[in-house]
Design a protein around this motif. Structure first.
Motif: not given
Length: 215
Positions: A139-142, A169-194
């Protein structure tokens, strides 16, 4: 060990559980998995719709899905169908949405196998996914070696490999509208380790319904 990968589902709980299996749609433009396995390939499943089947998994038991070499791509959700928060219910039945185990096994030769746990739509269960230690998964960049992932509670999955945090939705961020509007966002991953992936084939990807892992 076979030259293709199988999938098993284990229920470590003390009571039976409904298991929902959602399949990727056929798509000739998808060069990795254009004609994936379907509900009808597995007699264990009761059809919910064209892309979803379900079955009841007894307490402390395991069921193995053998795709017989076919590309097997989709997700598994416990207790209820994958969905955003459900009002007036308990944790397992969607009070905080649903967590799912996602996978693509046995794609075309030029494509990697992959799996992850998505908490994008929330968390209603604690899932562990296991593979063979010498299976070449990373997993991840390494490209760090890994053989087990698991999700934590809502908002606790940042830094946790193989897991998409809530509404990320993009691992390190939300792209577009929240899939679940009533839930928080993240905290997101800081690297693409998803995502966990490998170029190999064979063995069994285990999806396990369990209790929360120790902190």
């Amino acid at each position: 060990m076979s030259n293709y990968t199988k999938l098993s589902v284990t229920n470590q709980k003390n009571e039976a559980v409904e298991v929902y299996v959602t399949f990727a749609a056929s798509n000739p433009a998808n060069t990795c998995c254009g004609s994936p396995a379907t509900v009808s390939d597995f007699s264990k499943l009761t059809q919910v719709n064209n892309l979803m089947g379900k079955f009841t998994l007894a307490a402390k038991s395991t069921h193995e899905f053998d795709p017989k070499g076919k590309c097997f791509s989709g997700n598994i959700c416990f207790y209820i169908e994958p969905q955003c928060p459900v009002k007036g219910v308990d944790f397992n039945n969607g009070e905080q949405g649903t967590s799912i185990a996602e996978f693509t096994l046995n794609p075309s030769e030029s494509c990697d196998e992959a799996f992850d746990i998505s908490c994008v739509n929330g968390v209603n269960s604690f899932i562990t996914m296991k593979v063979d230690k010498d299976g070449g998964w990373n997993y991840g960049p390494d490209k760090k070696s890994i053989d087990m992932i698991y999700n934590k509670g809502l908002g606790l999955n940042s830094g946790n490999p193989g897991v998409f945090p809530v509404n990320c939705t993009d691992c390190i961020q939300l792209v577009g509208n929240k899939p679940c509007p009533t839930l928080p966002v993240g905290p997101a991953q800081t690297e693409r380790i998803c995502n966990v992936q490998r170029s190999g084939r064979g063995g069994v990807l285990q999806v396990i319904l369990t209790d929360p892992q120790p902190a």
